[in-house]
Structures are given as structure tokens and as C-alpha cells.
Scaffold this motif. Structure first.
Motif, PDB file in Angstrom:
ATOM      1  N   PHE A 109       0.860  -1.192   0.000  1.00 42.69           N
ATOM      2  CA  PHE A 109       0.000   0.000   0.000  1.00 42.69           C
ATOM      3  C   PHE A 109       0.891   1.235   0.000  1.00 42.69           C
ATOM      4  CE2 PHE A 109      -2.371  -3.440   1.924  1.00 42.69           C
ATOM      5  CZ  PHE A 109      -3.601  -3.344   1.288  1.00 42.69           C
ATOM      6  N   ARG A 110       0.712   2.069  -0.999  1.00 42.24           N
ATOM      7  CA  ARG A 110       1.528   3.284  -1.111  1.00 42.24           C
ATOM      8  C   ARG A 110       0.628   4.514  -1.208  1.00 42.24           C
ATOM      9  NH1 ARG A 110       7.008   1.462  -4.430  1.00 42.24           N
ATOM     10  NH2 ARG A 110       7.748   0.301  -2.625  1.00 42.24           N
ATOM     11  N   PRO A 111       0.390   5.166  -0.090  1.00 40.92           N
ATOM     12  CA  PRO A 111      -0.439   6.374  -0.139  1.00 40.92           C
ATOM     13  C   PRO A 111       0.284   7.514  -0.855  1.00 40.92           C
ATOM     14  CG  PRO A 111       0.278   5.894   2.133  1.00 40.92           C
ATOM     15  CD  PRO A 111       0.838   4.818   1.257  1.00 40.92           C
ATOM     16  N   GLY A 251       3.357  -1.055 -10.571  1.00 42.87           N
ATOM     17  CA  GLY A 251       3.257  -0.371  -9.271  1.00 42.87           C
ATOM     18  C   GLY A 251       4.569   0.268  -8.876  1.00 42.87           C
ATOM     19  N   ASP A 252       5.670  -0.380  -9.231  1.00 41.96           N
ATOM     20  CA  ASP A 252       6.979   0.214  -8.925  1.00 41.96           C
ATOM     21  C   ASP A 252       7.103   1.556  -9.632  1.00 41.96           C
ATOM     22  OD1 ASP A 252       9.658   0.385  -7.980  1.00 41.96           O
ATOM     23  OD2 ASP A 252      10.329  -0.186  -9.982  1.00 41.96           O
ATOM     24  N   ILE A 253       6.729   1.565 -10.901  1.00 40.81           N
ATOM     25  CA  ILE A 253       6.936   2.769 -11.710  1.00 40.81           C
ATOM     26  C   ILE A 253       5.918   3.863 -11.347  1.00 40.81           C
ATOM     27  CG2 ILE A 253       6.951   3.669 -14.068  1.00 40.81           C
ATOM     28  CD1 ILE A 253       7.889   0.766 -14.892  1.00 40.81           C
ATOM     29  N   PRO A 282       9.931   3.133   3.557  1.00 41.73           N
ATOM     30  CA  PRO A 282       9.773   4.195   2.568  1.00 41.73           C
ATOM     31  C   PRO A 282       9.825   3.580   1.170  1.00 41.73           C
ATOM     32  CG  PRO A 282      11.518   4.724   4.132  1.00 41.73           C
ATOM     33  CD  PRO A 282      11.137   3.297   4.379  1.00 41.73           C
ATOM     34  N   SER A 283       9.144   4.224   0.210  1.00 40.24           N
ATOM     35  CA  SER A 283       9.175   3.701  -1.166  1.00 40.24           C
ATOM     36  C   SER A 283      10.458   4.079  -1.897  1.00 40.24           C
ATOM     37  CB  SER A 283       8.012   4.289  -1.971  1.00 40.24           C
ATOM     38  OG  SER A 283       6.796   3.982  -1.378  1.00 40.24           O
ATOM     39  N   HIS A 284      11.231   4.963  -1.285  1.00 40.32           N
ATOM     40  CA  HIS A 284      12.403   5.479  -2.017  1.00 40.32           C
ATOM     41  C   HIS A 284      13.690   4.740  -1.656  1.00 40.32           C
ATOM     42  CE1 HIS A 284      13.664   7.404   1.705  1.00 40.32           C
ATOM     43  NE2 HIS A 284      12.472   7.938   1.820  1.00 40.32           N
TER      44      HIS A 284
END
Ligand code: IPM
Ligand code: MG
Length: 368
Positions: A109-111, A251-253, A282-284
Motif C-alpha cells: 500500500f503506497r499512499p 506499481g513500482d513505476i 519508505p518507497s524510495h
């Protein structure tokens, strides 16, 4: 009193410094609530490789196995430094993917969220941000190209070649779609299905399963969009989205594009959830160029703590307070270096100051 074990994997680059700020917040949450967290630090990533020869050493696996939740910082080295580690042992392939596989954390889940008051951080025009951006990317995390069979060699023509396979079975597709529908039910009851069925057979199957799953969630409206068109619409009209579901690579992109429309990947926390275990990150990446300079934005790491409180420890109200505290710091006119230029009239603060200010704000909030 509830007692939870949290494995803390600070990671590489800016990981340790942003993790430190997240821990400050977690300690305050402990003070304010009838809960205690047993923090279990462990090596993970390039730091683990250099110390033990393994980016996800056995000791770390055991600590994570015994934890109620895992808080993980970014990992990885610069492109150049990565070359000092054999390809298959590099932190992404040697630690992160094995972690996702080990705990089958299939739902990511990435808000992507930016309240109107913080619209100035976005590169998009205020009229595009409108009342704010608030969407969630639901990314399948343990299938597709990332985990398919890979082969390299020399072909009959004498040319080096590579083959990577994109594989999903219907069970893998169904389980992530169910999560997305459930989330949509708690929000605006609209689900954007992101696919590429005009080219990929995997998307054709995905869409077939979606139609089946949708019959159990008839209150949710499904809108199908091709992934390339979705990339455009995320820039032109992000406010039309609420929950977006997609396979791993898409989803990654698109989630990095999500960070782009907010103004920084530093605003992108995430939750990686499996049926038995969840980890938060974190997504980064680990931003080695600014590591150790007290410049990194710890929002994504503190946001990951908020997601952990909500998803793993049933503390949704306190999680809301953590979000509000972080956004409050920005709303007071402060900014970290990733979000603003120093001559733009904002009050620039570093990693530690941001963490301290979040703590101050949270301390002032009524207890839940
Ligand atoms: C992410 C990251 C990872 C991914 C990398 C570090 C392997 O980019 O979590 O989005 O590609 O999944
Ligand atoms: Mg990524």
C-alpha cells in the motif's frame, strides 16, 4: 499493557538517520499510550553484506521471524559502489526481494497524499491539486517480472541474451484484488484497475479475475485504465483517483510517479502486508549522495511508523495523529531540502529538526 516486538532494519545511506527520527516518534507513541515496543535492531542491506557477506543474514531473519512487525529503512548503494558486490548479493536482490518472498508480503500500500495546504510542494499547478491529492496505490509485491524465472546466456547467433518471465497464477491475482476492493469499500468505493491488456496476456488474465472478484464487491465501481494512460492522468488529473490497483512492475513505476506529483519521494511511506507478517518501508532508495548530511526528509520513514501503528497494532487514531503532526510541521512553513529551494521563503530544516518538531506537535495532541 500491549507489548510488541519491532525489528528495526535501519538500512543503508540515509536509512540510519531517518530511522532515528522514526524511533523518536515511536518512543513518544509508547509514552502516550498503553503500549510498549521492544525494538530489535538488525543489519540489512549493503551494511549487512559488508559485515557478514550476506545482505539478509540469518541473525536478521531470526529477529524478523520473531517480530510482530518490521520497520525497514531504505537499502542500496550508488550505481558505482554497487559494483563492489556480486550482482546476486546486492541488497535489492540479496535482501529486499528475499524479505518480500519470505513473508509473502503480497499487498503493498503506497499512499500518495498531499493536503491542499501543502500544494506548494507539488510541481503541479494549484488548480490541478484542487482540494488536495489523496490516493492509494495498491501494488502486487511478490509476483510478476520481479520473481519470474530469469536466464542469461549466449544464443545461437552468438549474441548475449536475457530472458525474464512474467508469471501470475489466479490465486496471486485474486488475493491482491481482494485487498484493493476491501480498501476501496472503506474509501470512495471507486477502484481504478491499471492494466495493459492490449498487449500483455498477464493483464488479460488479471482483468478476467477482476471481473470475478468484482461480483463480491458490487458497491465498488471499477474503472479500467491502461497503464500508459494512467501515467498521463496521474499528472493531468490526479484527483480523479482514489484506490489504484496494479501488478508489481507497474506499481513500482507509477508509485515513483506518485512521489513526483507530490514533489518528492521523501513523502512516500509504504506498508507491505502478508497474511502473517507485515513490514513497513519508505518507497524510495537510500540516497547515498546526501547520507550523513542531516538533509534527508524523514517523512516517509515516520509515515511508515504511522502505517505500522494502524495496520499491525490496531492504533488507527494515534496513526492519524502522527500524520497530522508531520503535516502540521510543513503547514507551519517549514520544509526539508527535497521539497523546496532555499530561496523560496520557507524555513528550511534538517532531518533531526523535522523529527523534533513532529515530536513536539504530537506531544501537544490530545491522547486517544
Ligand atoms: C521499491 C523499490 C524496490 C522495487 C527496489 C529497491 C528493488 O524501488 O520498493 O519501489 O523495485 O520494488
Ligand atoms: Mg520503486
Amino acid at each position: 499493557m500491549k507489548n510488541y516486538k519491532v525489528a528495526v532494519l535501519a538500512g543503508d545511506g540515509i536509512g540510519p538517520e531517518i530511522t532515528q527520527e522514526a524511533i523518536k516518534v515511536l518512543k513518544l507513541v509508547e509514552e502516550r499510550n498503553d503500549v510498549s515496543f521492544e525494538l530489535m535492531p538488525a543489519l540489512f542491506g549493503a551494511c549487512a553484506y559488508f559485515e557478514t557477506g550476506d545482505a539478509f543474514p540469518l541473525e536478521t531473519k531470526e529477529i524478523c521471524d520473531s517480530a510482530d512487525a518490521i520497520l525497514k529503512g531504505p537499502i542500496g548503494l550508488s550505481h558505482e559502489e554497487s559494483k563492489n558486490i556480486p550482482v546476486d548479493k546486492q541488497p535489492e536482490r540479496g535482501a529486499l526481494l528475499p524479505m518480500r518472498r519470505r513473508y509473502n508480503t503480497y499487498a503493498n500500500f503506497r499512499p500518495v497524499s498531499l493536503p491542499k495546504a501543502l500544494a506548494h510542494f507539488s510541481p503541479l499547478k494549484p488548480e490541478i491539486i484542487g482540494d488536495g491529492i489523496d490516493l492509494v496505490i495498491v501494488r502486487e509485491l511478490v509476483g510478476g517480472l520481479y520473481f519470474g524465472e530469469k536466464e542469461t546466456g549466449v544464443n545461437e547467433k552468438g549474441l548475449r541474451y536475457v530472458r525474464e518471465t512474467l508469471e501470475y497464477d489466479e490465486g496471486q491475482i485474486r488475493q491482491i484484488l481482494v485487498q484493493a476492493f476491501k480498501l476501496a469499500q472503506t474509501r470512495k468505493k471507486v477502484l481504478h484497475n491499471i492494466h495493459k491488456s492490449n498487449v500483455l496476456k498477464s493483464s488479460v488474465l488479471w482483468n478476467e479475475i477482476l471481473e470475478e472478484v468484482a461480483t463480491d464487491y458490487q458497491d465498488v465501481k471499477v474503472i479500467n485504465i491502461l497503464v500508459d494512460a494512467a501515467a498521463t492522468l496521474l499528472c493531468l488529473k490526479p484527483t480523479q483517483f482514489d484506490v489504484m490497483v496494479m501488478e508489481n512492475m507497474f506499481g513500482d513505476i507509477l508509485s515513483d510517479q506518485g512521489g513526483g506529483i507530490l514533489g518528492s519521494l521523501g513523502l512516500m511511506p509504504s506498508a507491505c502486508i502478508g497474511d502473517e507478517k507485515a513490514y513497513y518501508e519508505p518507497s524510495h532508495g537510500s540516497a547515498p549522495d546526501i547520507a550523513g548530511k542531516n538533509m534527508a526528509n524523514p517523512y516517509s520513514m515516520i509515515g511508515s511508523v504511522a502505517m505500522m501503528l494502524e495496520n499491525s497494532f490496531d492504533m488507527a487514531d494515534e496513526a492519524k495523529n502522527v500524520w497530522a503532526a508531520m503535516q502540521g510541521v510543513f503547514a507551519d512553513g517549514y520544509s526539508t531540502a527535497d521539497l523546496s529551494k532555499s530561496d523560496s521563503g520557507v524555513k528550511m530544516i534538517g532531518t533531526e529538526e523535522f523529527g523534533d518538531k513532529v515530536v513536539e506537535k504530537l506531544r501537544d495532541m490530545p491522547k486517544v
